[in-house]
Design a protein around this motif. Structure first.
Motif, mmCIF file in Angstrom:
data_model
loop_
_atom_site.group_PDB
_atom_site.id
_atom_site.type_symbol
_atom_site.label_atom_id
_atom_site.label_comp_id
_atom_site.label_asym_id
_atom_site.label_seq_id
_atom_site.Cartn_x
_atom_site.Cartn_y
_atom_site.Cartn_z
ATOM 1 N N ILE A 48 -9.854 3.262 21.060
ATOM 2 C CA ILE A 48 -8.607 2.621 20.663
ATOM 3 C C ILE A 48 -8.960 1.547 19.639
ATOM 4 N N GLU A 49 -8.214 1.479 18.519
ATOM 5 C CA GLU A 49 -8.585 0.581 17.420
ATOM 6 C C GLU A 49 -7.362 -0.127 16.846
ATOM 7 N N LEU A 50 -7.546 -1.408 16.520
ATOM 8 C CA LEU A 50 -6.535 -2.207 15.839
ATOM 9 C C LEU A 50 -7.040 -2.532 14.438
ATOM 10 N N ARG A 51 -6.154 -2.444 13.438
ATOM 11 C CA ARG A 51 -6.574 -2.694 12.055
ATOM 12 C C ARG A 51 -5.488 -3.452 11.292
ATOM 13 N N HIS A 52 -5.957 -4.377 10.451
ATOM 14 C CA HIS A 52 -5.071 -5.037 9.489
ATOM 15 C C HIS A 52 -5.751 -4.963 8.132
ATOM 16 N N GLY A 53 -5.000 -4.497 7.107
ATOM 17 C CA GLY A 53 -5.553 -4.385 5.771
ATOM 18 C C GLY A 53 -4.553 -4.785 4.713
ATOM 19 N N GLN A 54 -5.073 -5.117 3.514
ATOM 20 C CA GLN A 54 -4.208 -5.566 2.434
ATOM 21 C C GLN A 54 -4.727 -5.071 1.095
ATOM 22 N N ARG A 55 -3.800 -4.723 0.230
ATOM 23 C CA ARG A 55 -4.092 -4.322 -1.142
ATOM 24 C C ARG A 55 -3.372 -5.279 -2.080
ATOM 25 N N LYS A 56 -4.072 -5.691 -3.159
ATOM 26 C CA LYS A 56 -3.485 -6.616 -4.110
ATOM 27 C C LYS A 56 -3.676 -6.085 -5.520
ATOM 28 N N LEU A 57 -2.634 -6.219 -6.368
ATOM 29 C CA LEU A 57 -2.672 -5.750 -7.748
ATOM 30 C C LEU A 57 -2.999 -6.904 -8.701
ATOM 31 N N VAL A 58 -3.285 -6.549 -9.946
ATOM 32 C CA VAL A 58 -3.598 -7.558 -10.967
ATOM 33 C C VAL A 58 -2.428 -8.512 -11.159
ATOM 34 N N ASN A 59 -1.183 -8.011 -11.083
ATOM 35 C CA ASN A 59 -0.005 -8.863 -11.283
ATOM 36 C C ASN A 59 0.365 -9.674 -10.051
ATOM 37 N N GLY A 60 -0.427 -9.611 -9.010
ATOM 38 C CA GLY A 60 -0.169 -10.397 -7.803
ATOM 39 C C GLY A 60 0.594 -9.662 -6.733
ATOM 40 N N GLY A 61 1.165 -8.509 -7.033
ATOM 41 C CA GLY A 61 1.868 -7.734 -6.011
ATOM 42 C C GLY A 61 0.906 -7.271 -4.927
ATOM 43 N N SER A 62 1.426 -7.176 -3.706
ATOM 44 C CA SER A 62 0.551 -6.802 -2.599
ATOM 45 C C SER A 62 1.308 -5.987 -1.562
#
Length: 481
Positions: free
Chosen positions: A453-467
């Motif tokens: 069983i696994e918990l995950r948090h992830g994030q992606r960010k663009l050059v213009n600051g959008g995420s």
């Protein structure tokens, strides 16, 4: 006068009679002395014999004591060795391993292995909806996270696409060790959308396309075929319910290659290879990646691998030519990368360990994070290629809690830097960085069965600051054979 003569005669007669008696007494005395001397000599001989026997017994006793001490030391060493062997056997039995026997076909031994795996994910995307039947719904792929301010979405997916099958071949031909390996799964296809949807659907059959992962042969020190790139250290991949686990921070490529491996010592091996080239570029204003197919030279890779009591260490290098031809316009750039990685054992049974990798390069984008960033940015007007630098790192801690029970904590990061001569507006929607943290708990109730069983948090960010963000709960059940 007569009286005197008679007395003298009587005295002489008496002396004559006494002489034999004296002689006889003297002889008897001498005989007695000789007898006593012989007895004394006998006693001396006996004493010498007793002394020699005592010394022999003393020497034998000392030898016996030394032998007993050596036997006791040997018994203690044997007991310690037996205990170590028992621990090693227990450790090996706790790991899912394929059968060692296989079957014979002529002079070739063939073994079948792999695993069956079910993955159930519940995902929340903060930036909007992710398309159905895409790989980002099946595993952590940061470049696919929706970015924007649209309503968040939550999706539940079940999949057995990670199921993996392999065949291992081994032959002894004319004194040469010849090996072969073929590995497949159902997770990746040449064209995900067409293959997955065309092969089946989630409404009825859930049929998916079988895809080639690895296919190589080895002749002594040479490897020919498709395998993990020599630039990658696969031992750093964490134990995860996910397909990769630390995607954005990991070198991750399988491709055709020719590799030579040379042992430099018992613990040190050098691998050098010529590998399939492919420049993955993006054009100004359009972040989509393009496989150009214009390369003239193979990618050159090398890796120095150490394996010892403390663990495993790897230092890898990459050198390549980037080339794109756009009509009559063409341009080339030099690409390179360095990667240091390893696995350090934290327990004698090797259940607990620390895994890590750090990679930096320019023009190495497709090798890192499943091509999170392009190798170069193409200006279609001039045909010029602009450089892209990438830094990525990951770490994973594996802890044995009890027999068959273990926990994994992992973190991963990638940052992309584009050439200064590129206008920011033309790369506004390009990926800038991604990171994630995850933790899981695995239990093996019986050998070869893993439940996680696994918990995950992830994030992606663009050059213009959008995420965009992902929060996921994932369950996996695997049977290795």
């Amino acid at each position: 006068m007569n009286h005197t003569r008679q007395a003298l005669r009587a005295l002489l007669l008496t002396g004559a009679l006494a002489l034999p008696s004296l002689a006889q007494a003297r002889a008897a005395h001498e005989a007695e002395l000789e007898a006593r001397l012989e007895k004394l000599e006998g006693e001396m001989i006996a004493l010498k014999a007793d002394l020699q026997a005592a010394r022999q017994q003393q020497a034998e006793t000392a030898q016996a004591a030394s032998l007993a001490q050596a036997q006791a030391t040997g018994i203690a060493a044997a007991a310690a060795k037996a205990e170590a062997v028992e621990k090693r056997v227990a450790s090996l039995e706790a790991r899912p391993t394929p059968p060692a026997e296989g079957f014979r076909d002529g002079n070739t031994t063939v073994r079948l292995g792999g695993y069956l795996k079910l993955v159930a994910t519940n995902s929340r995307f903060s930036g909007g909806e992710m398309a159905n039947n895409t790989q980002g719904r099946d595993f952590w792929l940061p470049q696919s996270i929706p970015v924007g301010k649209g309503p968040a979405s939550r999706d539940q997916d079940f999949s057995a696409r990670q199921t993996r099958l392999w065949l291992n071949f081994a032959s002894d031909i004319a004194g040469h060790a010849v090996k072969g390996y073929v590995e497949t799964d159902f997770e990746t296809t040449p064209n995900t959308s067409a293959s997955v949807t065309g092969g089946g659907n989630q409404r009825t059959t859930n049929g998916y396309t079988l895809a080639l992962r690895r296919a190589w042969m080895q002749v002594d020190k040479w490897t020919f075929g498709q395998d993990w790139t020599t630039f990658q250290y696969t031992g750093a991949l964490p134990e995860s319910t996910d397909y990769v686990g630390t995607t954005e921070g990991t070198v991750f490529v399988r491709q055709p290659l020719v590799r030579y491996s040379q042992a430099l010592s018992k613990e040190l091996t050098l691998h050098v290879a010529a590998e399939n080239p492919e420049t993955a570029s993006a054009s100004l204003g359009a972040p989509a990646l393009t496989e150009n197919g214009d390369d003239h030279l193979p990618d050159a890779t090398a890796r120095l691998a150490y394996a010892g009591k403390i663990g495993e260490l790897s230092l890898a290098g990459l050198a390549r030519q980037l080339r794109v031809q756009n009509g009559a316009l063409s341009d080339t750039r030099f690409g390179w990368g360095l990667s240091a990685a390893g696995k350090l054992y934290l327990s004698t049974d090797r259940v607990s360990d620390l895994r890590f990798m750090a990679t930096y390069g320019n023009g190495a984008g497709r090798y890192i994070g499943v091509n999170f960033a392009p190798d170069a940015v193409l200006d279609p007007a001039s045909g010029q290629l602009h450089g892209v630098s990438t830094f990525a790192a990951m770490a994973a801690l594996r802890l044995g809690i009890a027999s068959g029970l273990r926990a994994n904590l992992m973190g991963s990061y990638q940052h992309v830097r584009y050439a200064d001569d590129i206008a920011a507006a033309s790369i506004a929607t390009y990926n800038r960085e991604a990171w994630s943290v995850a933790g899981n708990l695995f239990w093996s109730p019986v050998r070869n069965i893993d439940l996680g069983i696994e918990l995950r948090h992830g994030q992606r960010k663009l050059v213009n600051g959008g995420s965009g963000k992902l929060d996921r709960v994932e369950f996996a059940a695997k049977y290795g054979f």
